[in-house]
Design a protein around this motif. Structure first.
Motif, PDB file in Angstrom:
ATOM      1  N   ASP A   1     -24.778 -24.082 -99.543  1.00  0.00           N
ATOM      2  CA  ASP A   1     -25.371 -25.514 -99.224  1.00  0.00           C
ATOM      3  C   ASP A   1     -26.786 -25.336 -98.531  1.00  0.00           C
ATOM      4  O   ASP A   1     -27.399 -26.194 -98.586  1.00  0.00           O
ATOM      5  CB  ASP A   1     -24.391 -25.840 -98.003  1.00  0.00           C
TER       6      ASP A   1
ATOM      7  N   LYS B   1     -29.127 -23.982 -99.802  1.00  0.00           N
ATOM      8  CA  LYS B   1     -29.933 -24.560-100.904  1.00  0.00           C
ATOM      9  C   LYS B   1     -29.865 -25.528-101.473  1.00  0.00           C
ATOM     10  O   LYS B   1     -30.232 -26.069-102.509  1.00  0.00           O
ATOM     11  CB  LYS B   1     -29.980 -23.171-101.978  1.00  0.00           C
ATOM     12  N   LYS B   2     -28.698 -26.405-100.743  1.00  0.00           N
ATOM     13  CA  LYS B   2     -28.497 -27.724-101.086  1.00  0.00           C
ATOM     14  C   LYS B   2     -27.917 -27.710-102.599  1.00  0.00           C
ATOM     15  O   LYS B   2     -27.899 -28.796-103.270  1.00  0.00           O
ATOM     16  CB  LYS B   2     -29.802 -28.750-101.098  1.00  0.00           C
ATOM     17  N   ILE B   3     -27.362 -26.542-103.052  1.00  0.00           N
ATOM     18  CA  ILE B   3     -26.882 -26.663-104.518  1.00  0.00           C
ATOM     19  C   ILE B   3     -25.404 -27.022-104.388  1.00  0.00           C
ATOM     20  O   ILE B   3     -24.489 -26.497-103.454  1.00  0.00           O
ATOM     21  CB  ILE B   3     -26.888 -25.134-105.079  1.00  0.00           C
TER      22      ILE B   3
ATOM     23  N   GLU C   1     -35.537 -30.346-108.828  1.00  0.00           N
ATOM     24  CA  GLU C   1     -34.890 -29.792-107.713  1.00  0.00           C
ATOM     25  C   GLU C   1     -34.046 -31.023-106.984  1.00  0.00           C
ATOM     26  O   GLU C   1     -33.052 -30.875-106.697  1.00  0.00           O
ATOM     27  CB  GLU C   1     -35.808 -29.143-106.668  1.00  0.00           C
TER      28      GLU C   1
ATOM     29  N   GLN D   1     -29.767 -31.217-106.531  1.00  0.00           N
ATOM     30  CA  GLN D   1     -29.287 -31.309-105.165  1.00  0.00           C
ATOM     31  C   GLN D   1     -28.786 -32.625-105.285  1.00  0.00           C
ATOM     32  O   GLN D   1     -28.086 -32.887-104.173  1.00  0.00           O
ATOM     33  CB  GLN D   1     -30.473 -31.101-104.322  1.00  0.00           C
TER      34      GLN D   1
END
Lengths: 355, 270
Positions: free
Chosen positions: A160, A162-164, A285, A289
């Motif tokens: 999370d 990396k907001k993936i 990106e 996300q």
């Protein structure tokens, strides 16, 4: 693609372990002989007999089929490695052979330097039945279940950061592993912990592929608290775009976004000081996300795309607050945008923080 | 049974997660704001108890909010540390194997040094002899910058030292790996990288620079607490942050304070 099977003549007694490929030696001279040196790192204290370990590696290189090598791995001697040729392009699915009490266990080694999120879906993972879960739970101590819960929580935080979005397949593959028969119980425990300790929640954004994002159950911080949380400059860029999309009724052509950004001296064609490759940040990106959706408009020639709010934006961003912000920006009453105001106050009927 | 957390606790924890490490003043302010925002009872000076409640819940997750002193300015900091991975592998999500090896080698240099720093030249030389993949000069500089940005290292005039957060988080690892080789402060018993040493060859105890400031404060004849020899080093003044009333030594704080105007947009996590 080659898989390597590690068989050992002793019963490995560890709850979980990781095998690392330390080096590969290739001997020249016409023979495709390769020696593999491995190291086992014990990840947790030996406590339970392991039946299988589902880690898998793909090694590209030449290994002669059937060739076996001797290794000394830590304190476990007598470990043999056999090279097995696999015809499939993708690494084979994980097998879980329940060889209880067998004198050897098969371990498929895994991971290595490739990236974590493999393309292959864990198609063999089906939700275990309630009775399976009960039986699985009976064999384990609460402490072991707690340990697994902690590991899953850590895993989720790392992703999370990396907001993936987090895939269930990855959670099972990298963390739950042998405990997959009690997966539902672990995830229940994870959900409880995330809520009661951190005030967070896992939300499934892709029901078919079981992909989750972590969202905040607490309201976004205001006032003084806002100053205490370090923020990414890209959030500003994101909010401008979300604002454009929202004010235009929820979907805009990409050209509108680029033109507006250009007016703010952010040119998708140029490299920006704070954002870098603007086009990539916005179309790749932010989309990955789940803040934005970047969708092709059908029947357009040349190809055109449009932007919408992504699922993460829907859950994390308050439309009402966005409208208030727009009001301040344009020195207007938010309610003067009647359509948008209606949209903002109706779409978020029960904010997550108040459930 | 551990006490359940209120929203004020969760908010505090979330902010700690976002920041990684905060100084004592900011932590106390955060405590107040969290309680006020979520309508919880606020008792000033009860920050540590507030944190204990959170820590009780964090323990099964192998996480803790720890209090520590910075070697840079001797001030108190609170950091969210990970207890599970007692190795640099906790950083492995962000750094490649050879980058981690470089970090380990940098740590070796820092621990071995007299003053707790490693010069960029020495680090660059290490980069040349990595066992995993070698790093070129440009790549090494890039990795070092990232390590500073991610708050693992501090850089001052080309010299690198371990950040407060790094020391707090990796202390068990450092003690385990370096054992007797790592210096320990005689006063507070924590790992001491930037410290002063007794010059008596039979004594040689080490004391943190900031522990020296506190221990010898106001004494005209400083003596080694162990062998009673004269303490020959300069006794620094106890550092006071600018917010406090008394005169302070003109050393700069390592963590910049957030801007008060509007949203604090830090382009780098500092």
């Amino acid at each position: 693609m080659l898989s390597v099977v590690l068989t050992c003549s002793k019963l490995l007694t560890a709850a979980s372990f990781r095998v690392e490929l330390v080096s590969i030696n290739s001997r020249a001279g016409g023979r495709e002989a390769t020696a593999l040196y491995f190291q086992i790192a014990w990840e947790s204290a030996p406590s339970v007999n392991v039946y299988t370990s589902s880690i898998r590696v793909s090694i590209s290189g030449s290994l002669r089929r059937g060739r076996s090598f001797k290794t000394t791995i830590g304190s476990v001697t007598g470990l043999n490695i056999k090279a097995v040729m696999s015809q499939r392009k993708r690494p084979s699915n994980v097998q879980s052979s329940q060889s209880k009490g067998a004198r050897h266990s098969e371990v498929l080694l895994g991971g290595g330097g490739g990236d974590d999120d493999d393309d292959d879906e864990d198609v063999t993972f089906t939700q275990p039945s309630t009775s399976q879960v009960q039986r699985g739970l009976a064999r384990l101590t609460p402490a072991q279940v707690d340990l697994k819960t902690a590991e899953v929580v850590q895993f989720i935080f790392v992703k999370d950061q990396k907001k993936i979005p987090i895939r269930r397949a990855d959670i099972v593959k990298h963390v739950v592993k042998d405990y997959r028969n009690i997966y539902p119980e672990i995830m229940k425990s994870v959900g409880r912990t995330l809520d009661t300790v951190f005030g967070l929640m896992l939300k499934e954004v892709d029901v078919k592929n079981h992909v989750y994002i972590l969202i905040n159950k607490l309201e976004p911080p205001g006032g003084e608290l806002l100053n205490m949380t370090p923020s990414n400059p890209k959030i500003g860029l994101l909010f401008v775009i979300l604002g454009i999309i929202f004010m235009k009724g929820g979907v805009v052509k990409e050209s509108m976004v680029w033109n507006t950004l250009k007016k703010l001296r952010v040119d998708p064609g140029d490299r920006h000081e704070d954002f870098g490759d603007v086009k990539k940040v916005v179309t790749d990106e932010f989309v990955r996300q789940r803040y934005l959706e970047y969708v092709r408009i059908p029947h357009t020639e040349p190809l055109e795309f449009e932007f919408r709010w992504g699922q993460r934006a829907d859950t994390e961003v308050s439309k009402v607050k966005l409208l208030e912000f727009m009001g301040q920006l344009h020195d207007q009453d938010p309610q003067s945008w009647t359509q948008q105001y209606r949209d903002a106050t109706s779409s978020q009927t029960v904010p997550v923080s108040q459930r | 049974m551990a006490r359940p957390l209120g929203e004020s606790h969760k908010r505090f924890l979330q902010t700690m997660m976002a920041n990684g490490i905060v100084d004592g003043d900011k932590a106390r302010a955060l405590h107040r704001h969290c309680c006020e925002t979520h309508g919880a009872q606020y008792t000033p000076d009860k920050l540590d108890e507030f944190i204990e409640v959170i820590n009780a819940q964090l323990q099964p997750m192998f996480m803790q909010i720890r209090k520590g002193l910075s070697e840079e300015d001797g001030l108190q900091y609170y950091a969210l540390v990970n207890m599970a991975e007692t190795d640099v592998t906790r950083m492995s999500a962000d750094y490649a194997d050879n980058e981690l090896e470089l970090f380990r080698k940098t740590m070796d240099l820092i621990v071995d040094s007299d003053n707790g720093t490693a010069s960029s030249t020495d680090i660059l030389n290490c980069a040349d002899s990595l066992q995993t993949k070698k790093l070129k000069k440009k790549e090494t500089e890039h990795v070092l910058n990232r390590l500073v940005q991610d708050k693992w290292l501090i850089e001052k005039q080309g010299e690198y030292s371990l950040s407060t957060r790094c020391i707090m988080e990796m202390e068990p690892y450092i003690r385990r790996i370096y054992q007797d080789q790592v210096k320990v402060c005689h006063i507070c018993h924590n790992v001491a990288l930037q410290c002063q040493m007794c010059e008596n060859p039979t004594c040689g105890i080490k004391i943190h620079t900031h522990c020296v400031a506190r221990y010898f404060k106001g004494r005209t004849d400083p003596r080694c607490p162990s062998c009673e020899d004269f303490w020959p080093h300069e006794i620094p003044e106890v550092y006071r942050p600018p917010s406090s009333q008394s005169q302070s030594a003109a050393t700069e704080k390592t963590t910049p304070t957030p801007r008060a105007t509007g949203q604090s947009r830090k382009t780098r996590r500092s």
